[in-house]
Scaffold this motif. Sequence first.
Motif: not given
Ligand code: MG
Length: 294
Positions: A37-39, A60-62, A65-67, A139-141
């Motif tokens: 997802k994040s990539n 939004a990945d509490v 956070a990796n973006i 939004i990345d979850t």
């Molecule tokens: Mg991710």
Amino acid sequence: MSDQAERLRSLVAKRSHQPAINTRVITVTSGKGGVGKSNFTLNYALGLTAQGKKVVVLDADVGFANIDVLMGIKPKKTLADLIRREADLWEILETGPNGVQFIAGGSGFQELLEVRTEEYDYLVSQLGQLQGQVDYVLIDTGAGLNHQTLRLLLASDEILVVVTPEPTAITDAYALIKTVANRHPEAKLKLVINRVESAAEGRETAEKIRLVAERFLDLKLPTLGILPDDPIVSKAVRRQTPFLLSHPDSQASRSILKLIQEQLHGERLHDMSKTDGQGHGVKQFLHRMVRLFR
Ligand SMILES: [Mg+2]
Ligand SMILES: Nc1ncnc2c1ncn2[C@@H]1O[C@H](COP(=O)(O)OP(=O)(O)O)[C@@H](O)[C@H]1O
């Protein structure tokens, strides 16, 4: 005011003389974790930016956070600071590579679930400034469906479900799609098939999920694109440089660019640039997120 804030303000000022853009909030999610997802979100954002689109990525990945880590930047303020009225929009907007904008969620999305009226008004006045100024808010979850992520999905204009050909990823994706469709039959869901070993494997995976969704949920489930398993992705993660920038000719990059070209072509056919004034964008998103789906 920092140089960056100055630039952003002048960007908005310039934009305000042009016809308003049809801002759309698109959430990227998955059933199973670690499917890419994040990539995808980051490189998709960069590809859209390269096509002249204005994009803001919201993480939004509490806790995971990796973006920001993928871009090698360290956000100073997060959405949580904005909700507490300790920062304004310009202070939480970070500029990443090639002008892509980024907002770290921090604990902000959790706090969104319980905002009071004064906080809500401030939130809308701040984030609402993006309305009509940017083309996409992506939004990345995190993976899976907790209460918070479900609300996010239900509030979005569009939901991209990232899935790999692994059977476990497929069943988890289907479970997520089913929950969303049951709660919100009008939800616009699309598939992104990631890490395929062949185009045929990608098409089969998409077709499998599409057929089940059509048959059991009466849901249309188009595929936005199919991305290969490419070792460049993991290399890019380790170097903290998005692969679309470091390796624009890689298979992964070319697939993302192709997906974007097809998407933008489709949007031009439907003339998505026109604002329809109804049910779209940042303000509607906040309204649905905070008020409607309590
Ligand atoms: Mg991710
Ligand atoms: N298309 C791909 N090809 C090869 N490896 C990939 C691909 N997409 C993701 N990966 C691998 O999966 C890992 C997890 O990706 P990430 O985007 O962080 O997933 P998520 O956000 O869904 O948890 C990456 O660090 C990378 O090693």
